[in-house]
Design a protein around this motif. Structure first.
Motif, PDB file in Angstrom:
ATOM      1  N   ILE A   1       0.848  -1.189   0.000  1.00  0.00           N
ATOM      2  CA  ILE A   1       0.000   0.000   0.000  1.00  0.00           C
ATOM      3  C   ILE A   1       0.886   1.243   0.000  1.00  0.00           C
ATOM      4  O   ILE A   1       1.696   1.429   0.908  1.00  0.00           O
ATOM      5  CB  ILE A   1      -0.906   0.026   1.255  1.00  0.00           C
ATOM      6  CG1 ILE A   1      -1.733  -1.257   1.329  1.00  0.00           C
ATOM      7  CG2 ILE A   1      -1.805   1.256   1.268  1.00  0.00           C
ATOM      8  CD1 ILE A   1      -2.319  -1.527   2.701  1.00  0.00           C
ATOM      9  N   GLU A   2       0.737   2.075  -1.053  1.00  0.00           N
ATOM     10  CA  GLU A   2       1.543   3.300  -1.155  1.00  0.00           C
ATOM     11  C   GLU A   2       0.658   4.440  -1.653  1.00  0.00           C
ATOM     12  O   GLU A   2      -0.475   4.201  -2.085  1.00  0.00           O
ATOM     13  CB  GLU A   2       2.678   3.111  -2.176  1.00  0.00           C
ATOM     14  CG  GLU A   2       3.661   2.005  -1.852  1.00  0.00           C
ATOM     15  CD  GLU A   2       4.496   1.637  -3.068  1.00  0.00           C
ATOM     16  OE1 GLU A   2       5.599   2.200  -3.216  1.00  0.00           O
ATOM     17  OE2 GLU A   2       4.034   0.822  -3.885  1.00  0.00           O
ATOM     18  N   THR A   3       1.206   5.645  -1.644  1.00  0.00           N
ATOM     19  CA  THR A   3       0.502   6.769  -2.272  1.00  0.00           C
ATOM     20  C   THR A   3       1.450   7.466  -3.243  1.00  0.00           C
ATOM     21  O   THR A   3       2.674   7.441  -3.060  1.00  0.00           O
ATOM     22  CB  THR A   3      -0.002   7.797  -1.233  1.00  0.00           C
ATOM     23  OG1 THR A   3       1.107   8.241  -0.466  1.00  0.00           O
ATOM     24  CG2 THR A   3      -1.045   7.198  -0.314  1.00  0.00           C
ATOM     25  N   ARG A   4       0.863   8.040  -4.278  1.00  0.00           N
ATOM     26  CA  ARG A   4       1.608   8.890  -5.230  1.00  0.00           C
ATOM     27  C   ARG A   4       0.781  10.159  -5.372  1.00  0.00           C
ATOM     28  O   ARG A   4      -0.172  10.190  -6.157  1.00  0.00           O
ATOM     29  CB  ARG A   4       1.725   8.223  -6.603  1.00  0.00           C
ATOM     30  CG  ARG A   4       2.484   6.919  -6.617  1.00  0.00           C
ATOM     31  CD  ARG A   4       4.007   7.183  -6.688  1.00  0.00           C
ATOM     32  NE  ARG A   4       4.725   5.965  -7.001  1.00  0.00           N
ATOM     33  CZ  ARG A   4       5.029   5.009  -6.127  1.00  0.00           C
ATOM     34  NH1 ARG A   4       4.670   5.150  -4.856  1.00  0.00           N
ATOM     35  NH2 ARG A   4       5.687   3.936  -6.500  1.00  0.00           N
ATOM     36  N   GLY A   5       1.125  11.176  -4.580  1.00  0.00           N
ATOM     37  CA  GLY A   5       0.294  12.380  -4.565  1.00  0.00           C
ATOM     38  C   GLY A   5      -1.105  12.026  -4.081  1.00  0.00           C
ATOM     39  O   GLY A   5      -1.259  11.390  -3.026  1.00  0.00           O
ATOM     40  N   ARG A   6      -2.129  12.364  -4.875  1.00  0.00           N
ATOM     41  CA  ARG A   6      -3.517  12.072  -4.473  1.00  0.00           C
ATOM     42  C   ARG A   6      -3.999  10.696  -4.957  1.00  0.00           C
ATOM     43  O   ARG A   6      -5.190  10.413  -4.976  1.00  0.00           O
ATOM     44  CB  ARG A   6      -4.466  13.173  -5.013  1.00  0.00           C
ATOM     45  CG  ARG A   6      -4.385  14.465  -4.181  1.00  0.00           C
ATOM     46  CD  ARG A   6      -5.317  15.551  -4.686  1.00  0.00           C
ATOM     47  NE  ARG A   6      -6.702  15.150  -4.867  1.00  0.00           N
ATOM     48  CZ  ARG A   6      -7.600  14.968  -3.891  1.00  0.00           C
ATOM     49  NH1 ARG A   6      -7.247  15.125  -2.623  1.00  0.00           N
ATOM     50  NH2 ARG A   6      -8.849  14.640  -4.162  1.00  0.00           N
ATOM     51  N   VAL A   7      -3.040   9.859  -5.371  1.00  0.00           N
ATOM     52  CA  VAL A   7      -3.389   8.521  -5.882  1.00  0.00           C
ATOM     53  C   VAL A   7      -2.981   7.445  -4.873  1.00  0.00           C
ATOM     54  O   VAL A   7      -1.846   7.436  -4.399  1.00  0.00           O
ATOM     55  CB  VAL A   7      -2.695   8.260  -7.236  1.00  0.00           C
ATOM     56  CG1 VAL A   7      -2.951   6.837  -7.717  1.00  0.00           C
ATOM     57  CG2 VAL A   7      -3.156   9.280  -8.264  1.00  0.00           C
ATOM     58  N   GLY A   8      -3.908   6.567  -4.552  1.00  0.00           N
ATOM     59  CA  GLY A   8      -3.599   5.407  -3.705  1.00  0.00           C
ATOM     60  C   GLY A   8      -3.155   4.261  -4.600  1.00  0.00           C
ATOM     61  O   GLY A   8      -3.856   3.921  -5.553  1.00  0.00           O
ATOM     62  N   LEU A   9      -2.003   3.683  -4.310  1.00  0.00           N
ATOM     63  CA  LEU A   9      -1.448   2.620  -5.159  1.00  0.00           C
ATOM     64  C   LEU A   9      -1.432   1.310  -4.377  1.00  0.00           C
ATOM     65  O   LEU A   9      -0.860   1.227  -3.289  1.00  0.00           O
ATOM     66  CB  LEU A   9      -0.023   3.010  -5.591  1.00  0.00           C
ATOM     67  CG  LEU A   9       0.769   1.957  -6.366  1.00  0.00           C
ATOM     68  CD1 LEU A   9       0.064   1.548  -7.658  1.00  0.00           C
ATOM     69  CD2 LEU A   9       2.176   2.484  -6.682  1.00  0.00           C
ATOM     70  N   LEU A  10      -2.081   0.292  -4.962  1.00  0.00           N
ATOM     71  CA  LEU A  10      -2.185  -1.015  -4.312  1.00  0.00           C
ATOM     72  C   LEU A  10      -1.516  -2.050  -5.207  1.00  0.00           C
ATOM     73  O   LEU A  10      -1.872  -2.166  -6.383  1.00  0.00           O
ATOM     74  CB  LEU A  10      -3.658  -1.371  -4.129  1.00  0.00           C
ATOM     75  CG  LEU A  10      -4.399  -0.320  -3.295  1.00  0.00           C
ATOM     76  CD1 LEU A  10      -5.811  -0.148  -3.766  1.00  0.00           C
ATOM     77  CD2 LEU A  10      -4.344  -0.700  -1.836  1.00  0.00           C
ATOM     78  N   THR A  11      -0.553  -2.786  -4.681  1.00  0.00           N
ATOM     79  CA  THR A  11       0.184  -3.763  -5.488  1.00  0.00           C
ATOM     80  C   THR A  11       0.024  -5.149  -4.877  1.00  0.00           C
ATOM     81  O   THR A  11       0.417  -5.375  -3.722  1.00  0.00           O
ATOM     82  CB  THR A  11       1.684  -3.385  -5.551  1.00  0.00           C
ATOM     83  OG1 THR A  11       1.794  -2.021  -5.987  1.00  0.00           O
ATOM     84  CG2 THR A  11       2.435  -4.284  -6.513  1.00  0.00           C
ATOM     85  N   LEU A  12      -0.571  -6.065  -5.655  1.00  0.00           N
ATOM     86  CA  LEU A  12      -0.684  -7.455  -5.192  1.00  0.00           C
ATOM     87  C   LEU A  12       0.726  -8.014  -5.074  1.00  0.00           C
ATOM     88  O   LEU A  12       1.550  -7.841  -5.976  1.00  0.00           O
ATOM     89  CB  LEU A  12      -1.515  -8.279  -6.181  1.00  0.00           C
ATOM     90  CG  LEU A  12      -2.948  -7.774  -6.385  1.00  0.00           C
ATOM     91  CD1 LEU A  12      -3.613  -8.502  -7.558  1.00  0.00           C
ATOM     92  CD2 LEU A  12      -3.778  -7.929  -5.118  1.00  0.00           C
ATOM     93  N   ASP A  13       1.011  -8.702  -3.980  1.00  0.00           N
ATOM     94  CA  ASP A  13       2.403  -9.060  -3.700  1.00  0.00           C
ATOM     95  C   ASP A  13       2.532 -10.492  -3.174  1.00  0.00           C
ATOM     96  O   ASP A  13       2.908 -10.725  -2.039  1.00  0.00           O
ATOM     97  CB  ASP A  13       2.971  -8.035  -2.691  1.00  0.00           C
ATOM     98  CG  ASP A  13       4.488  -8.097  -2.615  1.00  0.00           C
ATOM     99  OD1 ASP A  13       5.108  -8.665  -3.539  1.00  0.00           O
ATOM    100  OD2 ASP A  13       5.049  -7.588  -1.630  1.00  0.00           O
ATOM    101  N   ARG A  14       2.179 -11.457  -4.069  1.00  0.00           N
ATOM    102  CA  ARG A  14       2.415 -12.893  -3.779  1.00  0.00           C
ATOM    103  C   ARG A  14       3.169 -13.478  -4.969  1.00  0.00           C
ATOM    104  O   ARG A  14       2.639 -14.321  -5.701  1.00  0.00           O
ATOM    105  CB  ARG A  14       1.096 -13.658  -3.637  1.00  0.00           C
ATOM    106  CG  ARG A  14       0.325 -13.421  -2.386  1.00  0.00           C
ATOM    107  CD  ARG A  14      -0.886 -14.388  -2.351  1.00  0.00           C
ATOM    108  NE  ARG A  14      -0.579 -15.661  -1.749  1.00  0.00           N
ATOM    109  CZ  ARG A  14      -1.346 -16.754  -1.845  1.00  0.00           C
ATOM    110  NH1 ARG A  14      -2.456 -16.721  -2.559  1.00  0.00           N
ATOM    111  NH2 ARG A  14      -1.011 -17.872  -1.237  1.00  0.00           N
ATOM    112  N   PRO A  15       4.390 -13.009  -5.218  1.00  0.00           N
ATOM    113  CA  PRO A  15       5.077 -13.342  -6.466  1.00  0.00           C
ATOM    114  C   PRO A  15       5.257 -14.844  -6.690  1.00  0.00           C
ATOM    115  O   PRO A  15       5.202 -15.300  -7.825  1.00  0.00           O
ATOM    116  CB  PRO A  15       6.429 -12.633  -6.335  1.00  0.00           C
ATOM    117  CG  PRO A  15       6.571 -12.282  -4.900  1.00  0.00           C
ATOM    118  CD  PRO A  15       5.205 -12.147  -4.342  1.00  0.00           C
TER     119      PRO A  15
END
Ligand code: HXC
Length: 258
Positions: free
Chosen positions: A8-22
């Protein structure tokens, strides 16, 4: 405590969600969806966020529900726990726009998760499919419903009944994805689109999403009335005054999201 399954991260006003079960190509489980739903609900409630991007890795957005976990389940197990029900349905109730940035495999529940987002930006290496038929089941998270609405009956039947994959070019041609870009661009492209959306007046963004979504769920006359009433309602916002004044004064609008 277990490692998080969603970054879970943010880029300015954007919430960024990255699935992380490689190790399992981001296979989806109740635990992944619980984390995703909690993170999206938090972004939905956060005034500093205007839109979200959901992504996976370069190899896989998500290769479907976790087959190893499902293998031994019985009807009683899936029915009584309402697998694909309550927590998975929570994603549908997210009000801010969510863009799926898809590279690599988006199969089964992965394709369904991407379709549940408001639109899909695909990398050139993206592969979409509903291969459940090859496992002796059928799509269970919207594949038989959202796919025909996106690509029409013929192609949806083809994909659901044969289990074949389609590449990014075919997905764009058939209307499943809005843009196709080189793999190294896909996340930036989605974040840039989300940044533009997040710069607009939030009430109008929420209403636009609700109205377009309504086109899937109602007849034309009901949808047109729903749209018109929402259009009327936006004249109660300060941002409507600001947006239209800015246009006539030939300057950029300064939206306050109210
Ligand atoms: C559990 C999975 C998985 C899945 C891949 N893996 N997909 N584990 N559930 N859905 C695991 C593999 O077992 C393997 O683990 C590792 O990820 C890497 O996968 P490989 O198969 O070795 O990679 P590759 O040869 O590149 O093939 C990629 C692939 C293939 C074409 C995507 O993995 C594949 O066909 N996956 C299954 C796709 C699928 O059928 N999805 C639908 C699931 S049912 P090891 O330990 O061997 O390294 C579904 C129901 C929908 O989604 C209901 C709603 C959610």
């Amino acid at each position: 405590m277990n490692a998080p399954l969603v970054k879970i991260e943010t880029r300015g006003r954007v919430g960024l969600l990255t699935l992380d079960r490689p190790k399992v190509l981001n296979a989806l489980s109740n635990e992944v969806i619980d984390e995703l739903a909690a993170a999206m609900q938090a972004f939905d409630a956060d005034d500093a966020i205007g839109a979200m991007v959901l992504t996976g890795s370069e190899k896989a957005f998500a290769a479907g529900a976790d087959i190893a976990a499902m293998k031994g389940w019985t009807f009683q197990d899936v029915y009584t726990q309402d697998f694909l029900g309550h927590n998975w349905e929570a994603l549908k109730r997210i009000r801010k726009p969510v863009i799926a940035a898809v590279a690599g495999y988006a199969l089964g529940g992965g394709c369904e998760l991407a379709m549940l987002c408001d639109f899909i930006i695909a990398a050139e290496n993206a592969r979409f499919g509903q291969p459940e038929i090859k496992l002796g089941v059928i799509p269970g998270y919207g594949g038989t419903q959202r796919l025909p609405r996106a690509v029409g009956k013929a192609k949806a039947m083809d994909l659901v009944l044969t289990g074949r994959m389609m590449d990014a070019a075919e997905a764009e041609r058939s209307g499943l994805v809005s843009r196709v870009v080189p793999v190294e661009r896909v996340l930036d492209e989605a974040i840039e689109a989300a940044t533009i959306i997040a710069s607009m007046s939030l009430p109008s963004v929420l209403m636009a999403k609700e109205c377009v979504s309504r086109a899937y769920e109602s007849g034309l006359n009901e949808g047109l009335l729903f749209e018109r009433r929402n259009f009327h309602a936006l004249f109660a916002t300060e941002d409507q005054k600001e947006g239209m004044s800015a246009f006539t004064e030939k300057r950029k609008p300064d939206f306050k999201h109210r």
